[in-house]
Design a protein around this motif. Structure first.
Motif, mmCIF file in Angstrom:
data_model
loop_
_atom_site.group_PDB
_atom_site.id
_atom_site.type_symbol
_atom_site.label_atom_id
_atom_site.label_comp_id
_atom_site.label_asym_id
_atom_site.label_seq_id
_atom_site.Cartn_x
_atom_site.Cartn_y
_atom_site.Cartn_z
ATOM 1 N N LEU A 172 0.752 -1.159 0.008
ATOM 2 C CA LEU A 172 -0.030 -0.186 0.068
ATOM 3 C C LEU A 172 0.949 1.282 -0.075
ATOM 4 C CD1 LEU A 172 -2.624 -1.316 2.538
ATOM 5 C CD2 LEU A 172 -3.080 -0.731 0.031
ATOM 6 N N GLU A 173 2.003 1.287 0.874
ATOM 7 C CA GLU A 173 2.767 2.441 0.928
ATOM 8 C C GLU A 173 3.351 2.650 -0.472
ATOM 9 O OE1 GLU A 173 5.231 2.009 4.410
ATOM 10 O OE2 GLU A 173 3.459 0.579 5.013
ATOM 11 N N ASP A 174 4.056 1.538 -0.926
ATOM 12 C CA ASP A 174 4.930 1.503 -2.291
ATOM 13 C C ASP A 174 3.841 2.254 -3.253
ATOM 14 O OD1 ASP A 174 6.750 -1.344 -1.640
ATOM 15 O OD2 ASP A 174 6.915 0.381 -1.079
ATOM 16 N N ALA A 175 2.692 1.388 -3.299
ATOM 17 C CA ALA A 175 1.613 2.168 -4.278
ATOM 18 C C ALA A 175 1.519 3.574 -4.121
ATOM 19 C CB ALA A 175 0.205 1.260 -4.063
ATOM 20 N N ALA A 176 1.230 4.007 -2.845
ATOM 21 C CA ALA A 176 1.263 5.536 -2.886
ATOM 22 C C ALA A 176 2.380 6.169 -3.313
ATOM 23 C CB ALA A 176 0.948 5.873 -1.491
ATOM 24 N N MET A 177 3.510 5.566 -3.136
ATOM 25 C CA MET A 177 4.825 6.416 -3.434
ATOM 26 C C MET A 177 5.013 6.425 -5.067
ATOM 27 S SD MET A 177 7.500 5.692 -0.407
ATOM 28 C CE MET A 177 8.437 6.705 -1.242
ATOM 29 N N ASP A 178 4.486 5.155 -5.813
ATOM 30 C CA ASP A 178 4.611 5.021 -7.123
ATOM 31 C C ASP A 178 3.527 6.190 -7.662
ATOM 32 O OD1 ASP A 178 4.744 1.637 -7.292
ATOM 33 O OD2 ASP A 178 6.222 2.975 -6.930
ATOM 34 N N LEU A 179 2.591 6.491 -6.988
ATOM 35 C CA LEU A 179 1.547 7.660 -7.267
ATOM 36 C C LEU A 179 2.306 8.860 -7.071
ATOM 37 C CD1 LEU A 179 -1.674 6.013 -6.310
ATOM 38 C CD2 LEU A 179 -0.727 6.267 -8.856
ATOM 39 N N GLY A 180 3.310 9.147 -6.807
ATOM 40 C CA GLY A 180 4.283 10.372 -6.568
ATOM 41 C C GLY A 180 3.872 10.929 -5.039
ATOM 42 N N ALA A 181 3.504 10.264 -4.358
ATOM 43 C CA ALA A 181 3.574 10.943 -3.085
ATOM 44 C C ALA A 181 4.970 10.622 -2.311
ATOM 45 C CB ALA A 181 2.567 10.145 -2.069
ATOM 46 N N THR A 182 5.453 11.586 -1.538
ATOM 47 C CA THR A 182 6.645 11.705 -0.614
ATOM 48 C C THR A 182 6.359 10.502 0.497
ATOM 49 O OG1 THR A 182 6.007 13.304 0.733
ATOM 50 C CG2 THR A 182 7.394 13.924 -1.157
ATOM 51 N N TYR A 183 7.520 10.214 1.241
ATOM 52 C CA TYR A 183 7.348 9.159 2.101
ATOM 53 C C TYR A 183 6.446 9.679 3.326
ATOM 54 C CZ TYR A 183 7.761 4.962 4.879
ATOM 55 O OH TYR A 183 7.506 4.012 5.742
ATOM 56 N N ARG A 184 6.675 11.022 3.490
ATOM 57 C CA ARG A 184 6.105 11.843 4.667
ATOM 58 C C ARG A 184 4.514 11.757 4.438
ATOM 59 N NH1 ARG A 184 7.868 17.539 6.275
ATOM 60 N NH2 ARG A 184 9.421 17.347 4.325
ATOM 61 N N THR A 185 4.113 12.074 3.163
ATOM 62 C CA THR A 185 2.760 12.181 2.761
ATOM 63 C C THR A 185 2.230 10.635 2.971
ATOM 64 O OG1 THR A 185 3.439 13.681 0.989
ATOM 65 C CG2 THR A 185 0.903 12.838 0.992
ATOM 66 N N LEU A 187 2.978 8.404 4.824
ATOM 67 C CA LEU A 187 2.943 8.029 6.353
ATOM 68 C C LEU A 187 1.605 8.824 6.895
ATOM 69 C CD1 LEU A 187 6.135 8.502 7.876
ATOM 70 C CD2 LEU A 187 4.900 6.471 7.887
ATOM 71 N N ARG A 188 1.341 9.933 6.290
ATOM 72 C CA ARG A 188 0.226 10.818 6.750
ATOM 73 C C ARG A 188 -0.759 10.301 6.286
ATOM 74 N NH1 ARG A 188 -1.747 15.375 5.443
ATOM 75 N NH2 ARG A 188 -0.300 15.855 3.797
ATOM 76 N N ARG A 189 -0.962 9.874 5.135
ATOM 77 C CA ARG A 189 -2.270 9.610 4.427
ATOM 78 C C ARG A 189 -2.756 7.910 4.119
ATOM 79 N NH1 ARG A 189 -4.337 13.137 0.037
ATOM 80 N NH2 ARG A 189 -5.112 14.781 1.174
ATOM 81 N N VAL A 190 -1.614 7.221 4.334
ATOM 82 C CA VAL A 190 -1.926 5.795 4.447
ATOM 83 C C VAL A 190 -1.535 5.280 5.546
ATOM 84 C CG1 VAL A 190 -1.064 3.695 3.088
ATOM 85 C CG2 VAL A 190 -1.109 5.725 1.915
ATOM 86 N N VAL A 191 -0.383 5.183 6.173
ATOM 87 C CA VAL A 191 0.061 4.480 7.511
ATOM 88 C C VAL A 191 -0.978 4.834 8.612
ATOM 89 C CG1 VAL A 191 1.930 3.813 8.731
ATOM 90 C CG2 VAL A 191 2.338 4.130 6.683
ATOM 91 N N ARG B 11 0.225 21.822 5.905
ATOM 92 C CA ARG B 11 -1.005 21.552 6.697
ATOM 93 C C ARG B 11 -0.275 21.000 7.979
ATOM 94 N NH1 ARG B 11 -5.363 19.055 4.070
ATOM 95 N NH2 ARG B 11 -5.298 17.162 5.629
ATOM 96 N N PRO B 12 0.605 20.258 7.905
ATOM 97 C CA PRO B 12 1.160 19.539 9.131
ATOM 98 C C PRO B 12 1.673 20.937 10.012
ATOM 99 C CG PRO B 12 2.083 18.406 7.692
ATOM 100 C CD PRO B 12 1.254 19.498 7.091
ATOM 101 N N ALA B 13 2.331 21.779 9.257
ATOM 102 C CA ALA B 13 2.650 23.024 10.131
ATOM 103 C C ALA B 13 1.597 23.874 10.704
ATOM 104 C CB ALA B 13 3.559 23.988 9.198
ATOM 105 N N ALA B 14 0.520 23.934 10.011
ATOM 106 C CA ALA B 14 -0.488 24.663 10.692
ATOM 107 C C ALA B 14 -1.283 23.816 11.916
ATOM 108 C CB ALA B 14 -1.645 24.848 9.465
ATOM 109 N N ILE B 15 -1.419 22.391 11.736
ATOM 110 C CA ILE B 15 -1.623 21.730 12.703
ATOM 111 C C ILE B 15 -0.801 21.913 13.897
ATOM 112 C CG2 ILE B 15 -1.994 19.360 13.700
ATOM 113 C CD1 ILE B 15 -2.940 18.624 10.828
ATOM 114 N N ALA B 16 0.414 21.864 13.780
ATOM 115 C CA ALA B 16 1.580 21.834 15.020
ATOM 116 C C ALA B 16 1.230 23.161 15.706
ATOM 117 C CB ALA B 16 3.054 21.566 14.300
ATOM 118 N N ALA B 17 1.125 24.234 14.867
ATOM 119 C CA ALA B 17 1.061 25.642 15.394
ATOM 120 C C ALA B 17 -0.172 25.777 16.151
ATOM 121 C CB ALA B 17 1.154 26.655 14.370
ATOM 122 N N ALA B 18 -1.238 25.016 15.667
ATOM 123 C CA ALA B 18 -2.468 25.095 16.443
ATOM 124 C C ALA B 18 -2.444 24.254 17.896
ATOM 125 C CB ALA B 18 -3.805 24.537 15.630
ATOM 126 N N VAL B 19 -1.759 23.249 17.897
ATOM 127 C CA VAL B 19 -1.512 22.507 19.078
ATOM 128 C C VAL B 19 -0.665 23.219 19.920
ATOM 129 C CG1 VAL B 19 -0.414 20.563 20.008
ATOM 130 C CG2 VAL B 19 -1.955 20.140 17.935
#
Lengths: 270, 358, 286
Positions: A172-185, A187-191, B11-19
């Motif tokens: 799932l993570e690999d798929a997201a990254m293949d679609l262009g997301a950074t790892y941070r994104t 993490l945030r939107r998948v993991v 967005r994360p920055a905004a959330i962090a600021a709010a927190v």
């Protein structure tokens, strides 16, 4: 062959003669008896906890809300609990993702370190931080208590999150990254969404661990007591006991409700 | 497609600021000025009740008085040395020099104390070290044997604490110097010059005494009074606080006048050298000596207070009995706690630790 | 894989830093302080001297060594009993309570949500001379006088601690049992093994890591316990942890207290390693 096994019934393989349910219930009764006792006495008119109970009253519950020091200590514990639970969950999350998804030199060291606070007696943890704060001239306060509690809670958060992370499909993570997301994104939107219920469980567990913790808090608190510290100091006054019990009952109901809500929320996400 | 990869790092920055802002707001609710002033007092359990600082509260209703608790002189000294935030601290005779030596206490300008003249000169002197006034005296009283008259015949000596007839119903104060004091009385040692050999004997006898205790007590109202009242404790080293509490509950108790003499102590208040608000602290001390606060100490706790006018005005027979105000022989036989040195303090507390370990 | 490696920094470094600063560093400080020769509280401005004096005191005072030994025995008793009692609980949850397992689990964990101090106080009330247990025993006629060994004794400390730890000990055992492949049990049944035999030869060995984890998770913290002994232990129940507490409060002696702590950690660690070796050898042997 297998049909015969299944017919023997139920969950396990055949029934044993050991009264398991009875044992379980007996232990449950043992666990609940003192709590039941406390619950009953929070309604007793008598301040000395004797048998039989004299009179029924809700006065103690009312007194809870009139006792500023008591409420303040509960508020302090709440603050510490939120700080510690949030800190421990975030750090535990970092450990679990790093350890499961990456290969790096300090990998086993990190897991070991994250679990180590569990095997150090509380008094040593408390005393060591006590000495540290004096050494660097940091006055003791709710923040220092929260720091101590975070250390204690990290193993709990890590264990819970590691277990869940291990079961997460990396595709799932690999798929997201293949679609262009950074790892941070990713993490945030998948993991994170996938780990939602576990994150909540970890947070709640850490919160409960912190809220009730007294052995370390005694050494790290400054002028503002946490609820357990306040309790420990008030137990000396026999006539205060019913009010303290009433407060503890309210807190218990609150915690259980929170857990049930979290549990329901967790259920729905699947 | 590319819309998905919009810079979402805001967005994360905004959330962090709010927190962060929320946390700051919550903590600010505690710290911002316009908030009432605060005074922190390092106290013994039971002394935080409002009756004991009622005059101060009336004069300064907007000041929030917070309490930190210690359980013994050693504990209080330890807390002060560890950097307690307390502005005012309370301890007992014998320990005066330590705070001065460690630079933990500030000098008191007695000309600023409005109630100073009501305090007798001998008591004023107790708060002085090297001619400088560091402390004010406040509560005073005795240490003696509290015993249940139904179970124990009249107590005439401190050695009743070692009497095996009462095994399982004795309670000694959890304090090394206290134990040394009791032994000194019994054996006639010079409390200010206990030799190593005597200390070894003291350790041996208290080690033998340990099993007689139901437990050691360190906080009067937590683990001494309730059990005296319930009848679990028959013989205890005690201050008069529990004597009055037990009598009030109708328990048949008596407070001994042992032949070796009771011990007497005086409580002292000092201002921390690091106090945030030294003027407020000074006022707190001054108001401690005010009439009503002083009177409450006597009528509520049956402890003595340092004002001659209050003590002479006591008419309650019961209190007079508890404090032995009019029994001159008691005062003659009373041993006042001498000042101890750091070496003695360390040696005696270590001795007690070994007793507890056995 | 863009930026993936970069994220590692944000994930792994904060925990390392936090634990390094607030867990490892303080312990190092304790070790350092244990090597100072001063008594009483430490003034960190004083020159830092090295000395083994404190360890000498610990090793040369039989009372201290004996107390550590007793505390270790008490902790082992608590851990063993709690693990033993937790075993059927975990078994029930895994094998008998299928659909309602979570419900029963939650039921088991609710006591955790109640203040530990008040639960201990409740025990104190129950065990006391006027308390429920004594009244019951007298009522039933088993005793004619209140037993005073129930409260303010070593037994009281051990009993109370077992009571507090059981729900906690059940968790690792439950986790281990859950992972047991039912296939193994079915295979054993197919090969003719009876229920007891299946339990002893399949379930127990597979759940053993969980039981061991439970044992050590209870044992190690309990060696340093001080709160429970101070509430229900009396003079007999004083544990090693209480002395450490004293060294940092009423009988202030930070260097000695630190030496006490280090000594306890080392002894406990050695015991754990030895115990693990023993268990390994036995497992290999079967």
């Amino acid at each position: 062959m297998t049909a015969a096994v299944r017919r023997r019934g139920g969950a396990g393989i055949g029934r044993t003669r050991v009264p398991l349910r009875a044992t379980y219930l007996a232990i449950l009764v043992l666990l609940y008896f003192p709590i039941g006792l406390l619950f009953v006495f929070s309604f007793s008119e008598n301040t000395l906890l004797t048998f039989p109970m004299e009179g029924f009253t809700l006065d103690w519950y009312r007194e809870v809300f009139e006792d500023d020091a008591l409420l303040e200590s509960a508020r302090n514990s709440l603050i510490v609990g939120v700080l510690a639970a949030t800190g421990a969950t975030l750090l535990g999350f970092g450990v679990s993702v790093a350890v499961v998804r990456f290969r790096f030199r300090g990998r086993t060291g990190l897991v070991a370190l994250a679990g180590l606070p569990l095997v150090v007696p509380f008094i040593v943890l408390g005393v060591s931080l006590f000495l540290l704060f004096i050494f660097v001239d940091v006055p003791r306060s709710l923040v220092t208590v929260a720091i101590g509690h975070t250390v204690v809670a990290i193993p709990f958060a890590t264990l819970i999150l590691l277990a869940r992370m291990g079961g997460l499909d990396q595709n799932l993570e690999d798929a997201a990254m293949d679609l262009g997301a950074t790892y941070r994104t990713t993490l945030r939107r998948v993991v994170v969404p996938l780990m939602g219920p576990s994150l909540l469980s970890a947070w709640l567990t850490c919160f409960i661990v912190s809220f009730d913790e007294v052995a370390i808090a005694i050494f790290l608190a400054g002028g503002d007591p946490t609820f357990p510290i306040f309790l420990y100091g008030q137990l000396r006054f026999a006539q205060r006991l019913p009010v303290l019990i009433a407060m503890a009952v309210l807190l218990m109901i609150g915690t259980v409700t929170l857990c049930l809500i979290a549990f329901r929320l967790g259920r729905r996400r699947v | 497609m590319l819309a998905r990869t919009r810079p979402s790092h805001r967005r994360p920055a905004a959330i962090a600021a709010a927190v962060g802002a929320t946390i700051l707001l919550l903590s600010a609710c505690n710290l911002i000025g316009g908030e009432p002033q605060e005074l922190t007092v390092l106290e013994w359990g039971g002394y935080e009740i409002e009756d004991f600082w009622t005059d101060f509260q009336e004069a300064n209703p907007e000041v929030a008085v917070e309490f930190e608790f210690g359980t013994s002189d050693a504990d209080i000294l330890g807390l002060m040395q560890a950097g307690s935030p307390a502005d005012v601290f309370h301890f007992y005779t014998g320990w005066q020099e330590f705070y001065v030596d460690e630079g933990l206490v500030a000098e008191i300008d007695t000309s600023k104390l409005t109630n100073w003249d009501a305090v007798p000169a001998e008591m004023q002197a107790l708060g002085q070290v090297d001619g400088k006034q560091y402390y004010i005296p406040w509560d005073w009283g005795y240490s003696s044997i509290l015993y249940n008259t139904d179970e124990v015949p009249e107590v005439t000596s401190w050695d009743v604490l070692f009497n095996e007839d009462y095994a399982g119903h004795v309670s000694m104060w959890d304090d090394g110097p206290g134990a040394v004091t009791v032994s000194s009385y019994i054996h006639g040692y010079d409390e200010t010059a206990v030799t190593d050999e005597q200390l070894a004997d003291i350790e041996a006898e208290w080690t033998a005494q340990k099993p007689l205790n139901i437990h050691y007590w360190d906080s009067e109202y937590e683990n001494l009074c309730p059990e005296v009242i319930s009848g679990d404790i028959w013989v205890a080293y005690a201050w008069q606080g529990c004597f009055s509490a037990a009598l009030a509950e109708g328990v048949p108790v008596a407070y001994a006048n042992p032949e070796e003499g009771r011990n007497s102590w005086v409580g002292l208040y000092g201002i921390s050298a690091d106090a945030d608000s030294p003027e407020l602290a000074l006022e707190f001390l001054d108001m401690k000596l005010a009439e009503l606060t002083c009177e409450n100490l006597v009528t509520q706790y049956y402890y003595g207070c340092p004002r001659t006018d209050v003590m002479e005005g006591i008419t309650d027979e019961f209190i007079i009995e508890v404090l032995s105000i009019d029994d001159p022989t008691v005062l003659e036989r009373t041993n006042f706690t001498p000042i101890i040195t750091a070496e003695q303090r360390d040696a005696w507390t270590q001795m007690w630790t070994r007793v507890k370990a056995n | 894989m863009l930026g993936r490696r970069g994220a590692l920094r944000y994930l792994a470094v904060p925990p390392y830093a936090w634990l390094g600063l607030f867990f490892v560093l303080p312990l190092v400080l304790v070790i350092a302080i244990s090597l100072r020769p001063e008594t009483g509280p430490i003034d960190f401005d004083d020159p830092w001297q090295l000395s083994l004096m404190q360890y000498q005191i610990v090793l040369e005072t039989p009372a201290y060594l004996r107390l550590l030994g007793i505390s270790i025995l008490m902790a082992a008793t608590v851990a063993a009993t709690a693990t033993l009692l937790a075993f059927p609980v975990a078994y029930f949850l895994t094998f008998r309570a299928r659909e309602r397992a979570t419900f029963y689990l939650v039921l088991l964990l609710i006591p955790f949500a109640t203040s530990y101090l008040l639960r201990v106080m409740a025990w104190r009330l129950m065990l006391g001379q006027e308390g429920a247990i004594n009244s019951f025993l007298q009522f039933v006629g088993l005793t004619s006088e209140p037993l005073d060994l129930l409260l303010y004794s070593r037994a009281a400390v051990v009993l109370t601690l077992i009571y507090v730890w059981i729900p906690f000990a059940a968790l690792p055992i439950y986790a281990a049992m859950q992972r047991i492949d039912r296939g193994h049990l079915e295979a054993a049944a197919d090969l003719g093994a009876g229920p007891w035999s299946r339990f002893m030869r399949v379930t127990v060995p597979l759940a053993l890591p969980g039981a061991l984890a439970a044992f050590f998770m209870v044992f190690i913290p309990t060696v340093g316990e001080y709160v429970t002994p101070s509430l229900v232990g009396g003079t007999e129940g004083i544990m090693y942890g209480n002395l450490i507490q004293d060294f940092f409060t009423s009988a202030a002696n930070w260097a000695l207290g630190s030496a006490f702590s280090v000594f306890m950690l080392v002894v406990t660690l050695v015991l754990v390693v030895v115990a693990l070796r023993l268990v390994d050898v036995r497992r290999v042997a079967t």
